[in-house]
Design an enzyme around this catalytic site. Structure first.
Site, PDB file in Angstrom:
ATOM      1  N   GLY A 237      46.605  62.231  50.626  1.00 50.52           N
ATOM      2  CA  GLY A 237      47.418  63.090  49.757  1.00 50.52           C
ATOM      3  C   GLY A 237      47.273  62.685  48.294  1.00 50.52           C
ATOM      4  O   GLY A 237      46.730  61.622  47.988  1.00 50.52           O
TER       5      GLY A 237
ATOM      6  N   GLY B 260      48.076  60.936  45.568  1.00 44.83           N
ATOM      7  CA  GLY B 260      48.896  59.767  45.259  1.00 44.83           C
ATOM      8  C   GLY B 260      48.992  59.527  43.772  1.00 44.83           C
ATOM      9  O   GLY B 260      49.880  58.818  43.283  1.00 44.83           O
TER      10      GLY B 260
ATOM     11  N   LYS C 224      45.813  64.120  36.419  1.00 42.20           N
ATOM     12  CA  LYS C 224      45.413  62.947  37.185  1.00 42.20           C
ATOM     13  C   LYS C 224      45.995  61.724  36.483  1.00 42.20           C
ATOM     14  O   LYS C 224      45.696  61.476  35.315  1.00 42.20           O
ATOM     15  CB  LYS C 224      43.877  62.875  37.231  1.00 42.20           C
ATOM     16  CG  LYS C 224      43.337  61.926  38.268  1.00 42.20           C
ATOM     17  CD  LYS C 224      41.836  62.117  38.464  1.00 42.20           C
ATOM     18  CE  LYS C 224      41.286  61.032  39.378  1.00 42.20           C
ATOM     19  NZ  LYS C 224      39.847  61.135  39.581  1.00 42.20           N
TER      20      LYS C 224
ATOM     21  N   GLY D  52      50.379  55.482  40.911  1.00 40.68           N
ATOM     22  CA  GLY D  52      50.223  56.882  40.524  1.00 40.68           C
ATOM     23  C   GLY D  52      49.652  57.061  39.127  1.00 40.68           C
ATOM     24  O   GLY D  52      49.619  58.170  38.598  1.00 40.68           O
TER      25      GLY D  52
ATOM     26  N   ARG E 227      42.515  67.891  35.007  1.00 43.87           N
ATOM     27  CA  ARG E 227      41.335  68.316  35.769  1.00 43.87           C
ATOM     28  C   ARG E 227      41.454  69.795  36.102  1.00 43.87           C
ATOM     29  O   ARG E 227      42.517  70.275  36.478  1.00 43.87           O
ATOM     30  CB  ARG E 227      41.248  67.475  37.042  1.00 43.87           C
ATOM     31  CG  ARG E 227      40.078  67.818  37.921  1.00 43.87           C
ATOM     32  CD  ARG E 227      39.718  66.664  38.833  1.00 43.87           C
ATOM     33  NE  ARG E 227      40.685  66.470  39.900  1.00 43.87           N
ATOM     34  CZ  ARG E 227      40.594  65.479  40.811  1.00 43.87           C
ATOM     35  NH1 ARG E 227      39.596  64.617  40.750  1.00 43.87           N
ATOM     36  NH2 ARG E 227      41.479  65.346  41.755  1.00 43.87           N
TER      37      ARG E 227
ATOM     38  N   ARG F 222      40.104  70.416  50.234  1.00 43.77           N
ATOM     39  CA  ARG F 222      39.104  69.432  50.646  1.00 43.77           C
ATOM     40  C   ARG F 222      38.859  69.548  52.136  1.00 43.77           C
ATOM     41  O   ARG F 222      39.691  70.127  52.857  1.00 43.77           O
ATOM     42  CB  ARG F 222      39.632  68.009  50.376  1.00 43.77           C
ATOM     43  CG  ARG F 222      40.101  67.784  48.973  1.00 43.77           C
ATOM     44  CD  ARG F 222      41.253  66.774  48.920  1.00 43.77           C
ATOM     45  NE  ARG F 222      41.868  66.776  47.584  1.00 43.77           N
ATOM     46  CZ  ARG F 222      41.552  65.926  46.616  1.00 43.77           C
ATOM     47  NH1 ARG F 222      40.693  64.968  46.848  1.00 43.77           N
ATOM     48  NH2 ARG F 222      42.116  66.011  45.432  1.00 43.77           N
TER      49      ARG F 222
ATOM     50  N   ASP G 279      37.887  63.316  52.131  1.00 49.81           N
ATOM     51  CA  ASP G 279      38.915  63.767  51.183  1.00 49.81           C
ATOM     52  C   ASP G 279      38.322  64.004  49.797  1.00 49.81           C
ATOM     53  O   ASP G 279      38.981  64.586  48.937  1.00 49.81           O
ATOM     54  CB  ASP G 279      40.056  62.744  51.090  1.00 49.81           C
ATOM     55  CG  ASP G 279      39.548  61.349  50.787  1.00 49.81           C
ATOM     56  OD1 ASP G 279      38.712  60.838  51.562  1.00 49.81           O
ATOM     57  OD2 ASP G 279      39.962  60.770  49.773  1.00 49.81           O
ATOM     58  N   ASN G 280      37.098  63.569  49.584  1.00 51.56           N
ATOM     59  CA  ASN G 280      36.455  63.762  48.291  1.00 51.56           C
ATOM     60  C   ASN G 280      35.374  64.826  48.368  1.00 51.56           C
ATOM     61  O   ASN G 280      34.429  64.822  47.586  1.00 51.56           O
ATOM     62  CB  ASN G 280      35.862  62.445  47.787  1.00 51.56           C
ATOM     63  CG  ASN G 280      36.938  61.451  47.413  1.00 51.56           C
ATOM     64  OD1 ASN G 280      38.066  61.841  47.090  1.00 51.56           O
ATOM     65  ND2 ASN G 280      36.615  60.176  47.460  1.00 51.56           N
TER      66      ASN G 280
ATOM     67  N   ASP H 250      36.048  64.024  42.211  1.00 54.27           N
ATOM     68  CA  ASP H 250      36.424  62.627  42.291  1.00 54.27           C
ATOM     69  C   ASP H 250      35.331  61.684  41.793  1.00 54.27           C
ATOM     70  O   ASP H 250      34.556  61.134  42.550  1.00 54.27           O
ATOM     71  CB  ASP H 250      36.849  62.255  43.715  1.00 54.27           C
ATOM     72  CG  ASP H 250      38.138  61.455  43.668  1.00 54.27           C
ATOM     73  OD1 ASP H 250      38.284  60.671  42.718  1.00 54.27           O
ATOM     74  OD2 ASP H 250      38.981  61.619  44.555  1.00 54.27           O
TER      75      ASP H 250
HETATM   76  P1  AMP Z   1      40.212  58.002  45.812  1.00 46.80           P
HETATM   77  O1  AMP Z   1      39.550  56.768  46.279  1.00 46.80           O
HETATM   78  O2  AMP Z   1      40.389  58.105  44.329  1.00 46.80           O
HETATM   79  O3  AMP Z   1      39.597  59.240  46.394  1.00 46.80           O
HETATM   80  O4  AMP Z   1      41.722  57.933  46.367  1.00 46.80           O
HETATM   81  C1  AMP Z   1      42.028  57.743  47.702  1.00 46.80           C
HETATM   82  C2  AMP Z   1      43.520  57.889  47.906  1.00 46.80           C
HETATM   83  O5  AMP Z   1      44.227  56.900  47.172  1.00 46.80           O
HETATM   84  C3  AMP Z   1      44.093  59.221  47.472  1.00 46.80           C
HETATM   85  O6  AMP Z   1      45.137  59.558  48.361  1.00 46.80           O
HETATM   86  C4  AMP Z   1      44.632  58.900  46.092  1.00 46.80           C
HETATM   87  O7  AMP Z   1      45.635  59.801  45.707  1.00 46.80           O
HETATM   88  C5  AMP Z   1      45.168  57.514  46.293  1.00 46.80           C
HETATM   89  N1  AMP Z   1      45.235  56.736  45.036  1.00 46.80           N
HETATM   90  C6  AMP Z   1      44.198  56.318  44.288  1.00 46.80           C
HETATM   91  N2  AMP Z   1      44.646  55.626  43.215  1.00 46.80           N
HETATM   92  C7  AMP Z   1      45.981  55.626  43.269  1.00 46.80           C
HETATM   93  C8  AMP Z   1      47.025  55.079  42.439  1.00 46.80           C
HETATM   94  N3  AMP Z   1      46.760  54.388  41.319  1.00 46.80           N
HETATM   95  N4  AMP Z   1      48.295  55.296  42.826  1.00 46.80           N
HETATM   96  C9  AMP Z   1      48.580  55.986  43.930  1.00 46.80           C
HETATM   97  N5  AMP Z   1      47.671  56.511  44.747  1.00 46.80           N
HETATM   98  C10 AMP Z   1      46.368  56.346  44.433  1.00 46.80           C
HETATM   99 MG    MG Z   2      39.885  61.166  46.169  1.00 50.06          MG
END
Ligand code: AMP
Ligand code: MG
Length: 486
Positions: A91, A93, A114, A127, A177, A184, A253-254, A263
């Site tokens: 989700g 995050g 973002k 976040g 973004r 996805r 998810d990407n 991403d």
């Molecule tokens: P990513 O590796 O960027 O595709 O992120 C994988 C998951 O981690 C997704 O659910 C993102 O929303 C979550 N995520 C990445 N960075 C953060 C962060 N700094 N705080 C909260 N969730 C994060």
């Molecule tokens: Mg991602």
């Protein structure tokens, strides 16, 4: 006081009208002192936004999440995903969707912040995002767009006046973004895993309406949806491969359903040609190495097909057979499109049966002699075989003669060949050392290096003199490494 209307916000919220389990309504968490760092004027204009008004205090407040524009219904999307092969609930995050901007021509684009603070999907994360990685996404996604590769875009980056803490303390930032959508493969996986079949149908119908309206009336439209997504992904991955782009974290998810690149975490462009190239520090096994990308896309598409099974046929065994037949097509589809793209890179207009072997023998020589991927094709385009190891070998001379003979068997003039090659081989890519240099200066408060880089990257097929210095290779012998930047 600048109003949302003056800025040009014209938001709809079709995602917010989907079943409640698909998302969580949440506002961005306000930040201390927003400051606009970079604004994409061209993109803003095409979205129907007013550049001056966007730069006003109210305009920047929206880009920082401090103010909700009129018509927005902010939400974080729920999705799942296979991360390096392991299924997880994920989700948004660290992202909040403000809504969908309806463009002057009627097109619908997601507007997402973002780094806007925690959401119900943040798990242990803050976040938030740091300035360096957000500018990196800005630079690379805009370079991808200019290269003609489908991608999410970057409207703006603002700093927050707050710090984020990773290994060290870093300046915080938020990127806006813009995407055809944020649907996805993982969105489908989420609903297939935890939702009802009816919800899955709603998601699929929504997707068809938004991205593939031409198949809406098809008898087997969910099978058509699978076919369309397979086709879009094949086209996308071909473009990555032809440009030497390595995504780095091709988790499900990407991977978008629209066929846009999304991403920009640990991604990077390959310098020296080698299918085993990996930049990401976390990709220890080389799962997402350059040469593996087509196979990983196929693997991800199989996960997409699995999530669609309940919609493909009432009899699940039949559904599986249908899905398998489509997935089995992917590599062939990919290969055909790749070959067409490679022919263009080498100035071939027509098709000969030996072409694939000719192309592969060049790639083998490039790998053997550690040739730079982009510069080799540039040198062939301008017939400037500079002083590199590859061009000095008898093997290459032999290859070159076969290639020239091959070109002479087609009707097109030398000029047409040169034109095709110029349009198929970029003069510049966002070289890792150049991107790093721009980010280092930016984090120190000097944005001029980045602005110049963005400028030369905006027209990669110009082959202009000012681009020449950006095609030189890194001097450092240390292999480049990227980090997730989260
Ligand atoms: P990513 O590796 O960027 O595709 O992120 C994988 C998951 O981690 C997704 O659910 C993102 O929303 C979550 N995520 C990445 N960075 C953060 C962060 N700094 N705080 C909260 N969730 C994060
Ligand atoms: Mg991602």
């Amino acid at each position: 006081m600048t109003t949302s209307k003056e800025i040009g916000w014209n938001l709809d919220n079709s995602y917010a009208r989907l079943p409640k389990s698909f998302f969580s309504s949440i506002n961005p968490t306000p930040v201390r002192s927003p400051k606009l760092i970079v604004l994409n004027n061209q993109l803003a204009t095409s979205l129907g936004l007013n550049i001056q008004a966007l730069q006003s205090e109210e305009g920047v407040a929206v880009l920082a999440g401090n103010q909700i524009p009129e018509g927005a219904k902010p939400l974080a999307q729920a999705y799942a995903g296979h991360q390096f092969g392991h299924f997880n609930m994920l989700g948004d995050g660290r992202a909040v969707l403000l809504g969908e901007q309806i463009l002057p021509q009627g097109e619908r684009m997601d507007i997402q912040l973002k780094g806007p603070g925690r959401t119900p999907y943040s798990r242990g994360g803050d976040g938030r995002a740091a300035l360096g990685p957000m500018l990196r996404e800005y630079i690379i996604s805009e370079a991808m767009h200019a290269l003609g590769i489908p991608t999410t875009r970057s409207l703006a980056v603002v700093t927050t006046g707050e710090s984020v803490f990773r290994e060290t303390e870093l300046p915080g930032a938020i990127m806006t973004r813009v995407a055809a959508s944020h649907l996805r493969v993982g969105t489908f996986q989420y609903v297939a895993q935890w939702g009802t079949v009816e919800e899955l149908r709603i998601l699929a119908d929504y997707t068809i309406k938004r991205h593939y309206p031409d198949i809406e009336a098809d008898e087997d439209r969910y099978l058509s949806l699978l076919q369309e997504v397979i086709k879009s992904q094949a086209e996308l991955i071909v473009k990555w491969q032809l440009a030497g782009f390595i995504h780095g974290v091709m988790n499900t998810d990407n991977m978008t359903i629209s066929g846009e690149t999304i991403d920009y975490g640990p991604c990077a462009f390959m310098d020296t040609y080698d299918p085993a190239t990996v930049f990401s520090s976390i990709d220890m096994q080389g799962r997402y190495a350059y040469g593996n990308q087509p196979y990983m896309a196929g693997w991800n598409l199989a996960r997409f097909a699995e999530s669609l099974l309940p919609l493909l046929h009432d009899d699940q065994e039949q559904a599986l057979k249908l899905a398998q037949a489509e997935i089995a097509n992917f590599m062939e589809l990919y290969q055909g499109k790749w070959l067409a793209g490679m022919r263009a890179k080498l100035g071939m207009f027509n098709e000969e049966t030996e072409d694939e072997a000719l192309i592969n023998s060049l790639l083998i020589l490039m790998q053997k002699h550690h040739a730079d991927y982009t510069n080799t094709f540039s040198a062939l385009t301008f017939d400037k075989q500079e002083d590199t190891v590859l061009f000095g070998t008898p093997e290459f001379t032999q290859w070159y003669e076969i290639w020239q003979a091959r070109l002479s068997r087609q009707q097109e003039s030398k000029d047409s060949v040169n034109q095709l090659m110029r349009n198929s081989n970029p003069a510049i890519i966002p070289r890792n050392h150049r991107v790093e240099e721009a980010l280092e200066a930016a984090v120190q408060g000097d944005y001029s290096v980045m602005e110049r880089l963005l400028d030369v990257l905006s027209n990669p097929y110009a082959h202009s003199t000012e681009q020449a210095e950006y095609s030189t290779l890194p001097v450092s012998a240390t292999p480049y490494q990227t980090f997730c930047g989260t």
